[in-house]
Design a protein around this motif. Structure first.
Motif, PDB file in Angstrom:
ATOM      1  N   ALA A 140      -4.345   4.688  -2.629  1.00  0.00           N
ATOM      2  CA  ALA A 140      -3.928   5.467  -3.793  1.00  0.00           C
ATOM      3  C   ALA A 140      -4.766   6.730  -3.877  1.00  0.00           C
ATOM      4  CB  ALA A 140      -4.079   4.648  -5.075  1.00  0.00           C
ATOM      5  N   LEU A 141      -4.107   7.846  -4.159  1.00  0.00           N
ATOM      6  CA  LEU A 141      -4.763   9.138  -4.331  1.00  0.00           C
ATOM      7  C   LEU A 141      -4.597   9.574  -5.776  1.00  0.00           C
ATOM      8  CD1 LEU A 141      -6.172  11.623  -3.008  1.00  0.00           C
ATOM      9  CD2 LEU A 141      -3.862  12.557  -2.622  1.00  0.00           C
ATOM     10  N   PHE A 200      -5.985   0.821  -9.735  1.00  0.00           N
ATOM     11  CA  PHE A 200      -5.686   0.581  -8.324  1.00  0.00           C
ATOM     12  C   PHE A 200      -6.801  -0.192  -7.621  1.00  0.00           C
ATOM     13  CE2 PHE A 200      -2.680   4.106  -9.016  1.00  0.00           C
ATOM     14  CZ  PHE A 200      -1.547   3.553  -8.446  1.00  0.00           C
ATOM     15  N   THR A 201      -8.062   0.149  -7.880  1.00  0.00           N
ATOM     16  CA  THR A 201      -9.140  -0.527  -7.154  1.00  0.00           C
ATOM     17  C   THR A 201      -9.206  -2.009  -7.511  1.00  0.00           C
ATOM     18  OG1 THR A 201     -10.762   0.164  -8.840  1.00  0.00           O
ATOM     19  CG2 THR A 201     -10.534   1.559  -6.876  1.00  0.00           C
ATOM     20  N   SER A 252      -0.739  -0.816   3.788  1.00  0.00           N
ATOM     21  CA  SER A 252       0.565  -1.428   3.549  1.00  0.00           C
ATOM     22  C   SER A 252       1.424  -0.627   2.580  1.00  0.00           C
ATOM     23  CB  SER A 252       0.378  -2.854   3.019  1.00  0.00           C
ATOM     24  OG  SER A 252      -0.437  -2.851   1.857  1.00  0.00           O
ATOM     25  N   LEU A 253       0.793   0.142   1.709  1.00  0.00           N
ATOM     26  CA  LEU A 253       1.504   0.974   0.740  1.00  0.00           C
ATOM     27  C   LEU A 253       0.702   2.243   0.484  1.00  0.00           C
ATOM     28  CD1 LEU A 253       2.513  -1.641  -2.015  1.00  0.00           C
ATOM     29  CD2 LEU A 253       4.103  -0.430  -0.505  1.00  0.00           C
ATOM     30  N   CYS A 254       1.393   3.275  -0.016  1.00  0.00           N
ATOM     31  CA  CYS A 254       0.719   4.523  -0.378  1.00  0.00           C
ATOM     32  C   CYS A 254       1.253   4.991  -1.727  1.00  0.00           C
ATOM     33  CB  CYS A 254       0.973   5.586   0.693  1.00  0.00           C
ATOM     34  SG  CYS A 254       0.230   7.197   0.324  1.00  0.00           S
ATOM     35  N   TRP A 255       0.341   5.141  -2.699  1.00  0.00           N
ATOM     36  CA  TRP A 255       0.709   5.594  -4.041  1.00  0.00           C
ATOM     37  C   TRP A 255      -0.055   6.864  -4.391  1.00  0.00           C
ATOM     38  CZ3 TRP A 255       3.427   3.198  -8.354  1.00  0.00           C
ATOM     39  CH2 TRP A 255       4.210   2.114  -7.958  1.00  0.00           C
TER      40      TRP A 255
END
Length: 220
Positions: A28-29, A53-54, A100-103
């Motif tokens: 996550a950014l 997110f963390t 596995s994912l990018c948010w």
């Protein structure tokens, strides 16, 4: 939450990074509010999103745009900041090649930058945008919006009228296969003064629904 330095287009970018424990941890950014109006990666909303997110096991990065804090360069009216965000995402992916994912999640000005990055990076799976300045910046590039996500703002936002956000939500919601979860926090102003706990609950609820695994084993 170690400090990191990223090679950006205008020089060093200062960031804070938490690395997920799993080999394929999602990423996550987080993008902060306007650099010329006190926006930094230490903004309370940015930190609230970072924690959301963390605690779910994500590798998460928040950083200062050029000219903010110890980041080099100078404000560039959005164009340079978009390049900074792209460089930060590159850095995040370099350290998480099997994510596995990018948010992506942004606050105010940062949400405008984040949505532009969303249009340019097909690997981004979802977004959270808080207090989008839909009356100040042009969001027409979201045609079509490539991912589903959450838009949340306060009903006492003194900078962005509710109608402007609703217009943006309506536009995105009419697109096929895109689901926009729109939430309004009662009593919250543009920066959720004294309302970050309520914001955190809305974000947690959304992520639980979107991800289908509320605070599962990733936190163990």
């Amino acid at each position: 939450m170690p400090e990191v330095l990223i090679n950006g287009p205008a020089g060093r970018l200062e960031g804070r990074y938490t690395h997920g424990k799993l080999a394929n941890a999602p990423v996550a950014l987080l993008l902060h509010p306007h650099p010329q109006h006190g926006g930094t990666m230490s903004n309370k909303i940015v930190f609230t999103l970072y924690q959301a997110f963390t605690k779910r096991g994500y590798s998460a990065l928040r950083f200062n745009f050029r000219g903010v804090g110890r980041s080099q360069g100078a404000y560039d009216k959005g164009e340079g900041e978009l390049a900074d965000a792209a460089a930060a995402l590159d850095w995040l992916q370099t350290y998480n090649p099997n994510a596995s994912l990018c948010w992506i999640a942004g606050v105010s000005f940062g949400s405008w930058i984040g949505m532009q990055l969303l249009m340019r990076r097909p690997e981004i799976d979802g977004f959270i945008t808080v207090s989008p300045p839909a009356n100040m910046f042009d969001f027409s590039f979201l045609a079509p919006c490539p991912s589903s996500g959450l838009i949340v703002h306060g009903d006492k936002d003194e900078l962005v009228p509710n109608a402007a956000v609703q217009k943006l939500v309506n536009k995105l919601s009419h697109q096929k296969d895109i689901r926009i979860d729109h939430r309004v926090v009662p009593g919250a102003n543009h920066f959720f003064l004294n309302r970050t706990d309520e914001l955190a609950r809305e974000v947690d609820d959304y992520l639980d629904r979107a991800l289908g695994n509320p605070l599962a084993a990733v936190a163990e």
